[in-house]
Enzyme design. Structure first.
Site, short mmCIF file in Angstrom:
data_model
loop_
_atom_site.label_atom_id
_atom_site.label_comp_id
_atom_site.label_asym_id
_atom_site.label_seq_id
_atom_site.Cartn_x
_atom_site.Cartn_y
_atom_site.Cartn_z
N SER A 44 0.81 -1.17 -0.01
CA SER A 44 -0.09 0.02 0.17
C SER A 44 0.99 1.31 -0.13
O SER A 44 1.75 1.42 -0.90
CB SER A 44 -1.09 -0.18 1.21
N ASP A 46 -9.20 -5.40 -4.96
CA ASP A 46 -8.32 -4.27 -4.27
C ASP A 46 -8.77 -2.87 -4.31
O ASP A 46 -9.39 -2.51 -5.54
CB ASP A 46 -6.92 -4.47 -4.67
N HIS A 73 -7.27 -5.64 -0.41
CA HIS A 73 -6.23 -5.00 -0.38
C HIS A 73 -4.94 -5.51 0.31
O HIS A 73 -3.88 -5.17 0.43
CB HIS A 73 -6.61 -3.67 0.28
#
Length: 308
Positions: free
Chosen positions: A119, A259, A286
């Site tokens: 991320s 995601d 995610h």
């Protein structure tokens, strides 16, 4: 499962504008002197902690890959600076790049290592990699945007897949500026259950990282904003697309089918990084490392150790 040496410590990190001594907390799984390329893991947020990515240390147990996890400055077990909330000139990408260089030097692996950023960690890792640091041999970008504009466009489309009542709640409170309302927070959790992590209830390590953000929101609120789809912080205009051609390290790109980092968000990495492979996790949102752990470890293990 093999026995693994685990060591933790702190690296002094001088930051002149912090106003106090700063330290980066870290934990090392395995032997950094084993001759196997060590992997340093960069957590997301910005403002989360190592806890939700710590299971990547399974690579040490299963493949003998030394793994380093750490809490970035302002987070978890590293030095907190709550007095700097809102100071966008302090909380910059370069601050975290400098911290990573400092940690690599402290550990004595600056000449030979791999990075895995998840991320925000992948945004940081890509920004680090475009500077072509000498010792970076392999790069893994997991669930990360090449542009925050693309991220916001994708999450806006994902919101349209939520139940109508949830969409209306989100829209109402955002329009009225009441995003701290309990109803808005519940609606946000529905988004998270669809597109952040599809494991319900939320895995404890991820829950713990969110708890740290709640305890000290300094970094998250300054750089990101109140949640994963309402970006109001300094990263709102972040875009590394035009620099990706500078990444010389062999790169693995990962995202999940559901995601927040949709294909449109990560595609610039695939199109512009010279040596890159893209793998998608079919049942994940995610956090493929938490949602499809066994497959994630196998994909990453094979990338880092082509023959094992």
């Amino acid at each position: 499962m093999a026995s693994v040496k685990v060591v933790e410590g702190e690296a002094d990190f001088p930051v002149l504008t912090a106003g106090k001594p700063c330290r980066t907390w870290y934990r090392v799984y395995g032997d950094l002197r084993s001759g196997t390329l060590p992997l340093v893991v960069l957590h997301g947020g910005p403002g989360a902690t190592h806890e939700y990515v710590e299971n990547i240390s399974q690579l040490t147990y299963h493949y003998g890959i030394p793994v380093v996890v750490y809490d970035q400055l302002g987070n978890g077990l590293s030095t907190h600076l709550p007095e700097t909330i809102g100071r966008t000139e302090f909380w910059t990408e370069q601050l975290f790049i400098d911290e990573l260089h400092n940690l690599l030097n402290h550990l004595g692996i600056h000449g030979n290592y791999a990075l895995l950023g998840q991320s925000w960690g992948g945004m940081l890792a890509s920004a680090f990699a475009v500077q072509q640091p000498e010792g970076l041999k392999k790069l893994i970008i997991a669930d990360s945007p090449a542009s925050m504009q693309l991220w916001m466009e994708a999450t806006a489309q994902l919101r349209l897949q939520l139940p109508q009542s949830v969409q209306e709640t989100l829209n109402k409170h955002e329009a009225e500026g009441t995003i701290t309302d309990e109803a808005y927070q519940r609606a946000t959790q529905v988004f998270y259950e669809h597109f952040l992590c599809r494991k319900v209830p939320m895995p404890d390590p991820l829950k713990n990282s969110f708890a740290w953000i709640e305890k000290d929101p300094t970094v998250y609120m300054t750089m990101n904003g109140p949640n994963e789809f309402l970006i109001m912080g300094s990263l709102k205009t972040w875009n590394i697309t035009d620099e990706l051609h500078k990444i010389s390290a062999t790169t693995l790109l990962i995202n999940g089918r559901y995601d927040e980092a949709q294909d449109s968000v990560v595609e610039p990495f695939f199109q512009r990084i010279p040596k890159v492979k893209w793998v998608q996790s079919a049942e994940s949102a995610h956090c493929p490392h938490l949602e499809e752990t066994e497959r994630f470890m196998e994909v990453v293990g094979k990338f880092l150790l082509p023959v094992y």
